[in-house]
Design a protein around this motif. Structure first.
Motif, mmCIF file in Angstrom:
data_model
loop_
_atom_site.group_PDB
_atom_site.id
_atom_site.type_symbol
_atom_site.label_atom_id
_atom_site.label_comp_id
_atom_site.label_asym_id
_atom_site.label_seq_id
_atom_site.Cartn_x
_atom_site.Cartn_y
_atom_site.Cartn_z
ATOM 1 N N LEU A 89 3.814 -6.755 -8.167
ATOM 2 C CA LEU A 89 4.378 -5.415 -8.200
ATOM 3 C C LEU A 89 5.807 -5.522 -8.716
ATOM 4 C CD1 LEU A 89 3.924 -2.574 -5.690
ATOM 5 C CD2 LEU A 89 6.195 -3.042 -6.604
ATOM 6 N N GLU A 126 2.065 1.589 -3.511
ATOM 7 C CA GLU A 126 0.968 2.063 -4.359
ATOM 8 C C GLU A 126 0.779 3.566 -4.208
ATOM 9 O OE1 GLU A 126 -2.293 -0.333 -3.103
ATOM 10 O OE2 GLU A 126 -1.909 -1.912 -4.575
ATOM 11 N N GLU A 127 0.996 4.066 -2.993
ATOM 12 C CA GLU A 127 0.823 5.495 -2.728
ATOM 13 C C GLU A 127 1.996 6.314 -3.263
ATOM 14 O OE1 GLU A 127 0.658 8.565 1.100
ATOM 15 O OE2 GLU A 127 0.384 6.409 1.414
ATOM 16 N N GLY A 150 5.456 -0.329 -10.510
ATOM 17 C CA GLY A 150 4.050 -0.374 -10.897
ATOM 18 C C GLY A 150 3.516 -1.790 -10.831
ATOM 19 N N LEU A 151 2.196 -1.909 -10.882
ATOM 20 C CA LEU A 151 1.536 -3.203 -10.822
ATOM 21 C C LEU A 151 1.444 -3.810 -12.219
ATOM 22 C CD1 LEU A 151 -1.413 -2.397 -8.389
ATOM 23 C CD2 LEU A 151 0.657 -3.696 -7.867
ATOM 24 N N LYS A 197 0.830 -1.210 0.000
ATOM 25 C CA LYS A 197 0.000 0.000 0.000
ATOM 26 C C LYS A 197 0.867 1.263 0.000
ATOM 27 C CE LYS A 197 -4.278 -1.847 1.899
ATOM 28 N NZ LYS A 197 -5.273 -1.830 2.981
ATOM 29 N N ASN A 210 -1.317 -11.016 -7.576
ATOM 30 C CA ASN A 210 -0.920 -9.647 -7.889
ATOM 31 C C ASN A 210 0.602 -9.579 -7.968
ATOM 32 O OD1 ASN A 210 -3.605 -8.522 -7.758
ATOM 33 N ND2 ASN A 210 -3.477 -8.784 -5.545
ATOM 34 N N GLY A 234 4.700 5.065 -5.249
ATOM 35 C CA GLY A 234 5.286 4.643 -6.512
ATOM 36 C C GLY A 234 6.789 4.445 -6.385
#
Length: 292
Positions: A65, A27-28, A54-55, A24, A63, A30
Motif C-alpha cells: 500500500l 482500503e475503505e 492505493g495498492l 482494511k 502486498n 482511501g
C-alpha cells in the motif's frame, strides 16, 4: 503531535500492532485515512488534494500500500509511505521516503521495534528496484514469512527438482499464480508445480522438434500424469502447455536478471500470457491445431 512523530511512531505502531485493521480501513477510506491522521481540514496547513493512497500490484505473495503525503518542508519529513504486508495481513515492513538535508529523498525502513535502516537515494525512476531489494531482504530474512508462501514455493521447487536462484523464488510464485488463474484453479499448487516439472523435459527433448509437436506431446502427457489426469479440460491443458513453452523457450524482454528459465519474467499477468499465446498462434497457425 508533530508530523515527524506521526510518520515515524504513530503510523508504524498502528501498522505493526493491527496491520489487518489498518489496511482494511485504508482500503475503505482511501486517502481520507491519511487526511484524518494529519487532521487536514479547516485551519490545517494541508489540503485533502495533497494526499493519495492505493495498492500497488506486486508478486510473490507481497502486498504494498503506497501513500503520498504533503511535500516535506524540513528534513526527515516523508513524501510517501510504503506498507508491505503478506496475504494474511502479517506486517512485513514500513517504509518512508524522506527528505534529507541535501534536498534529496532517501528510502528508510522501520521494523516492529521502530528501529530504522536507510536503503539509499530514492526517486520515481528507481522505485521498483529499491522496493524489490526490500522485498528480497524481508522474504529471505524474516523467518515467519519464509515459512509461508516463499518457503512453500522453495520446497515445491526443490521437491520437483526445478532449478532456481534464491532471488527468483518470487518470480516462480508469480508465474504459478498466473497459470493457476489461467486454468481456473483446477489443480492444487503442489499438483501444478509437479505437472510443470514433468513437462520441462518435453521442451528439452531435441527429438521433438516443432512447436506443434512439443505442444501436442505436453497436451497428451497431462492425461497420463496422476496430478492432472481427468482434472483438466482442453483449454486448461493448452494454457499449461503454452506456459511451460513460454517459461522454457521464450527469451523475455522483461528479464533484468539471470533466470534458469529465461521466459519466467513473461508472467506479468493472465492477460499478458493470453496475448503471447495469441501472438505465437498467429506466427504458427498449426501450433495448437491438434486440440481442435
Amino acid at each position: 503531535m508533530n508530523r515527524y512523530e506521526l510518520e515515524h511512531s504513530i503510523l508504524p505502531s498502528r501498522f505493526y500492532e493491527d496491520c489487518e485493521g489498518m489496511i482494511k480501513e485504508i482500503e475503505e477510506k482511501g486517502a481520507e485515512y491519511f487526511v484524518a491522521a494529519f487532521e487536514a481540514g479547516e485551519g490545517s496547513p494541508w489540503t485533502a488534494e495533497q494526499f493519495d493512497a492505493g495498492l500497488l500490484e506486486y508478486e510473490g505473495g507481497v502486498n504494498i500500500l503506497r501513500a503520498f503525503l504533503p511535500k516535506p518542508e524540513t528534513p526527515a519529513q516523508s513524501a510517501a509511505l510504503y506498507l508491505l504486508y503478506d496475504q494474511e495481513y502479517a506486517p512485513l515492513r514500513y517504509l518512508t521516503v524522506e527528505l534529507d538535508p541535501d534536498g534529496k529523498y532517501i528510502l528508510m525502513g522501520w521494523d516492529q521495534n521502530l528501529t530504522y535502516k536507510p536503503y539509499g537515494d530514492f526517486s520515481a525512476a528507481n522505485e521498483r528496484t529499491m522496493i524489490d531489494e526490500v522485498v528480497k531482504e524481508v522474504l529471505n530474512k524474516d523467518e515467519e514469512v519464509s515459512a509461508g508462501l516463499y518457503g512453500e514455493m522453495r520446497e515445491l521447487l526443490k521437491a520437483n527438482e526445478i532449478p532456481f536462484h534464491d532471488d527468483e523464488v518470487a518470480d516462480y510464485i508469480q508465474m504459478f499464480d498466473v497459470i493457476s488463474e489461467l486454468i481456473e484453479h483446477r489443480l492444487e499448487k503442489s499438483e501444478l508445480v509437479a505437472v510443470f516439472a514433468k513437462l520441462i523435459p518435453v521442451m528439452k527433448d531435441t527429438e521433438i522438434v516443432t512447436s506443434r509437436a512439443k505442444m501436442k506431446t505436453m497436451y497428451e502427457n497431462m492425461d497420463e500424469f496422476p496430478e492432472s489426469a481427468g482434472k483438466l479440460d482442453r483449454k486448461a491443458k493448452l494454457f499449461i502447455g503454452f506456459s511451460v513453452y513460454a517459461a522454457v523457450n521464450i527469451l523475455s524482454e522483461n528479464d533484468d536478471k539471470k533466470h534458469y528459465y529465461m521466459g519466467i519474467p513473461e508472467f506479468q499477468s493472465v492477460d499478458y500470457i493470453k496475448y503471447k499465446m495469441e501472438e505465437y498462434w498467429a506466427m504458427d497457425p498449426y501450433m495448437f491445431s491438434f486440440a481442435f
